[in-house]
Design a protein around this motif. Sequence first.
Motif, short mmCIF file in Angstrom:
data_model
loop_
_atom_site.label_atom_id
_atom_site.label_comp_id
_atom_site.label_asym_id
_atom_site.label_seq_id
_atom_site.Cartn_x
_atom_site.Cartn_y
_atom_site.Cartn_z
N VAL A 43 20.15 -8.15 45.85
CA VAL A 43 18.80 -7.69 44.89
C VAL A 43 17.94 -8.78 44.53
N VAL A 44 18.29 -10.09 44.78
CA VAL A 44 17.80 -11.59 43.88
C VAL A 44 17.08 -11.65 45.44
N ALA A 45 17.87 -11.09 46.47
CA ALA A 45 17.20 -12.04 47.95
C ALA A 45 16.12 -11.08 47.64
N VAL A 46 16.06 -9.79 48.09
CA VAL A 46 15.06 -8.35 48.16
C VAL A 46 13.83 -8.80 47.70
N VAL A 47 14.24 -8.82 45.82
CA VAL A 47 12.16 -9.37 44.98
C VAL A 47 12.18 -10.68 45.28
N LEU A 48 13.14 -12.07 45.98
CA LEU A 48 12.18 -12.52 46.38
C LEU A 48 11.28 -12.75 47.48
N ALA A 50 10.52 -9.74 48.61
CA ALA A 50 9.39 -8.70 48.20
C ALA A 50 7.55 -9.47 47.52
N VAL A 51 8.33 -10.80 46.54
CA VAL A 51 7.21 -11.42 46.13
C VAL A 51 6.62 -12.04 46.76
N VAL A 52 7.46 -13.24 48.35
CA VAL A 52 6.97 -13.99 48.87
C VAL A 52 5.89 -12.99 49.59
N VAL A 53 5.97 -12.04 49.75
CA VAL A 53 5.36 -10.98 51.42
C VAL A 53 3.98 -10.38 50.13
N TRP A 54 4.07 -10.09 49.23
CA TRP A 54 3.11 -10.00 47.86
C TRP A 54 2.34 -11.27 48.22
N LEU A 55 2.42 -12.60 48.33
CA LEU A 55 1.34 -13.32 47.72
C LEU A 55 0.92 -13.86 49.16
N ALA A 56 1.23 -13.24 50.88
CA ALA A 56 1.32 -13.56 51.20
C ALA A 56 0.10 -12.92 51.73
N LEU A 57 0.33 -11.40 51.23
CA LEU A 57 -0.76 -10.70 52.18
C LEU A 57 -2.16 -10.25 50.64
#
Length: 58
Positions: A43-48, A50-57
């Motif tokens: 769960v922590v890996a998926v959240v991380l 998702a955060v990295v993808v959101w910041l990249a976009l």
Amino acid sequence: MPENFTDPSGNTAAFRAFANPAEPEAPAAPSRTPLLVAVAVAVVAVVLVAVVVWLALS
């Protein structure tokens, strides 16, 4: 006093048996801790990610 009376303070093993009577142990439940740790890490890996993808976009 009966002749077969044993003083529990007479020796250490007898005293421990007197002070801490053996109780039948319940069968140990299977440990699920490794499964919970694996789920938490996933769960922590998926959240991380998702955060990295959101910041990249953004």
